[in-house]
Design an enzyme around this catalytic site. Sequence first.
Site, PDB file in Angstrom:
ATOM      1  N   ASP A 170       0.812  -1.227   0.000  1.00 19.16           N
ATOM      2  CA  ASP A 170       0.000   0.000   0.000  1.00 19.16           C
ATOM      3  C   ASP A 170       0.841   1.271   0.000  1.00 19.16           C
ATOM      4  OD1 ASP A 170      -2.298  -1.560   0.132  1.00 19.16           O
ATOM      5  OD2 ASP A 170      -2.278  -1.565   2.317  1.00 19.16           O
ATOM      6  N   GLY A 216      -4.109  -3.933  -4.357  1.00 15.03           N
ATOM      7  CA  GLY A 216      -5.122  -2.919  -4.661  1.00 15.03           C
ATOM      8  C   GLY A 216      -4.394  -1.666  -5.091  1.00 15.03           C
ATOM      9  N   HIS A 217      -4.374  -1.421  -6.399  1.00 14.26           N
ATOM     10  CA  HIS A 217      -3.615  -0.280  -6.902  1.00 14.26           C
ATOM     11  C   HIS A 217      -4.554   0.808  -7.408  1.00 14.26           C
ATOM     12  CE1 HIS A 217       0.159  -3.015  -7.419  1.00 14.26           C
ATOM     13  NE2 HIS A 217      -0.287  -2.937  -6.195  1.00 14.26           N
ATOM     14  N   GLN A 247       2.301  -5.766  -3.313  1.00 13.65           N
ATOM     15  CA  GLN A 247       2.713  -5.960  -1.916  1.00 13.65           C
ATOM     16  C   GLN A 247       4.016  -5.174  -1.645  1.00 13.65           C
ATOM     17  OE1 GLN A 247       1.610  -9.212  -3.607  1.00 13.65           O
ATOM     18  NE2 GLN A 247      -0.275  -8.235  -3.028  1.00 13.65           N
TER      19      GLN A 247
HETATM   20  P1  IMO Z   1      -0.640  -3.891  -2.516  1.00 14.73           P
HETATM   21  O1  IMO Z   1      -0.156  -4.401  -3.836  1.00 14.73           O
HETATM   22  C1  IMO Z   1      -0.998  -4.344   1.769  1.00 14.73           C
HETATM   23  C2  IMO Z   1      -1.021  -8.403   3.401  1.00 14.73           C
HETATM   24  C3  IMO Z   1      -2.282  -8.887   4.086  1.00 14.73           C
HETATM   25  C4  IMO Z   1      -1.690  -9.837   5.107  1.00 14.73           C
HETATM   26  C5  IMO Z   1      -0.549 -10.486   4.345  1.00 14.73           C
HETATM   27  C6  IMO Z   1      -0.890 -11.821   3.705  1.00 14.73           C
HETATM   28  O2  IMO Z   1      -1.899  -3.119  -2.566  1.00 14.73           O
HETATM   29  O3  IMO Z   1       0.473  -3.161  -1.818  1.00 14.73           O
HETATM   30  P2  IMO Z   1      -2.327 -12.531   1.588  1.00 14.73           P
HETATM   31  O4  IMO Z   1      -3.771 -12.312   1.272  1.00 14.73           O
HETATM   32  O5  IMO Z   1      -1.390 -11.972   0.574  1.00 14.73           O
HETATM   33  O6  IMO Z   1      -2.017 -13.955   1.911  1.00 14.73           O
HETATM   34  O7  IMO Z   1      -2.097 -11.720   2.962  1.00 14.73           O
HETATM   35  O8  IMO Z   1      -0.190  -9.560   3.334  1.00 14.73           O
HETATM   36  N1  IMO Z   1      -1.204  -7.911   2.024  1.00 14.73           N
HETATM   37  C7  IMO Z   1      -1.151  -6.614   1.680  1.00 14.73           C
HETATM   38  N2  IMO Z   1      -1.043  -5.505   2.420  1.00 14.73           N
HETATM   39  N3  IMO Z   1      -1.046  -4.218   0.433  1.00 14.73           N
HETATM   40  C8  IMO Z   1      -1.108  -5.314  -0.345  1.00 14.73           C
HETATM   41  O9  IMO Z   1      -1.001  -5.246  -1.693  1.00 14.73           O
HETATM   42  C9  IMO Z   1      -1.227  -6.582   0.263  1.00 14.73           C
HETATM   43  N4  IMO Z   1      -1.353  -7.846  -0.191  1.00 14.73           N
HETATM   44  C10 IMO Z   1      -1.311  -8.648   0.895  1.00 14.73           C
HETATM   45  O10 IMO Z   1      -2.975  -7.830   4.696  1.00 14.73           O
HETATM   46  O11 IMO Z   1      -1.133  -9.106   6.178  1.00 14.73           O
HETATM   47 MG    MG Z   2      -3.202  -2.778  -0.948  1.00 14.29          MG
END
Ligand code: IMO
Ligand code: MG
Length: 439
Positions: free
Chosen positions: A13, A40-41, A223
């Site tokens: 994020d 989520g972009h 992520q």
């Molecule tokens: P973007 O691309 C923030 C976090 C989840 C959880 C951990 C594992 O928008 O930066 P998962 O569903 O992947 O097995 O969850 O990773 N998480 C994210 N946190 N932004 C994301 O994507 C995330 N994708 C997974 O909240 O702690």
């Molecule tokens: Mg996100």
Amino acid sequence: MPSVVIVGAQWGDEGKGKITDFLARDADMVVRYQGGANAGHTVVVDGITYKLHLVPSGIIHGKTCVIGNGCVVDPETLLREIEYLHGHGVDTQGRLWISDAAHLIMPYHQRLDALQEQLRGDQRIGTTGRGIGPAYADKAARTGIRVGDLLDEALFRQRLERNVRQLNDLMHRVYDSEPFDVRAIAEQYLDLASRLRPYITDTAALINEALDQGRRVLFEGAQGTMLDLDHGSYPYVTSSYPSAGGACIGAGVGPTRIDHVIGVAKAYTSRVGDGPFPTELDDEIGEWIRQKGREFGTTTGRPRRCGWLDAVVLRHAVQVSGLGGLALVHLDTLGGLERVRIASAYEYRGQRLERLPHGAHQLAQCRPIYEELPGWDEDISSARRFEDLPENARNYVRRVEALVGVPVQLLSIGPDRAQTIALDDVFAAAARARGAGAR
Ligand code: IMO
Ligand code: MG
């Protein structure tokens, strides 16, 4: 022509969507290399806000976009996203390509994700519930079903039947949960397959060809470093490799083809989901940052945990991804605070730590050692040049560079593209890096 990898330098994020959008206009191809619809972009173009989970942000500018082999694809979510784009007048035919070697997220992965989280109790990870972990687990266990398998009905049915047979036993004996209906899943996925077929191809060949032809390729990480399966705060991580090395495996390009890596970081830190977070603010400043920074999840709507910037985390990202620079975003959000803090190191069992400890268990026992800097009151969201910023904001940026050891190349002071200050030309920096490597 240079290639650039964009990685999240924190816990996800960070604003990768906006930075990808900013750089995508100068790129020919944008590639997602890991993760799935857990991402989520958010991208704002001409006043319209797009929220994307799987399709690379470059699609809005008509660039060739690739969902690489390192991703996990939920075909229903993907088709919904494609329709959403068509509804906004964004074309995808002949522009969007999905790797035949990417793994499929199946309905059972999503249910397993939820069941496993329940079993973890107060040690839950706080996953996004998208089936990400179980899909990657199947991939590693060599029982996964790949996107290309959808194109061979007999093969697809055979693999599905084998998996569901074993799974139903588990559902019954371990989870006391309903069995899965193989036929229903097969019908649903084969129907989706007929709609996905035109998008499926050997994307590694496509990307390497583009690089051979001198095209500018941008790799869009999802992520972040601290969620990396190997380099993050294990076990509170995702199940893929968001750090820069993941781009090679997840796209099918050799490391010698990557010229530059830029890490995206907020001017503070946020985390959604569970696990240790040393600089977390459980007070009114944390709440103030959450409200001002609109820190609520794009994918799950969860309020994000907020805290001060952590230079230990950023130095770790520099190390494991070879960052050549930072895109520092949300600097505007910090405006209005009397004093701002940056964690320059940790205290762990009475000792000063400059680097991240081994895992989540140790990280939970780390106390941040802060530096305090004077804040700024001015609204900086309409600044266009670095020189326009108040002195204290500039000093903050310079202090981040000194603590992290790489230059800030891009600075974001609001969600709009115009609210981006380029202190360097990122593709030119990549070309310089390539030149230096060639010597
Ligand atoms: P973007 O691309 C923030 C976090 C989840 C959880 C951990 C594992 O928008 O930066 P998962 O569903 O992947 O097995 O969850 O990773 N998480 C994210 N946190 N932004 C994301 O994507 C995330 N994708 C997974 O909240 O702690
Ligand atoms: Mg996100």
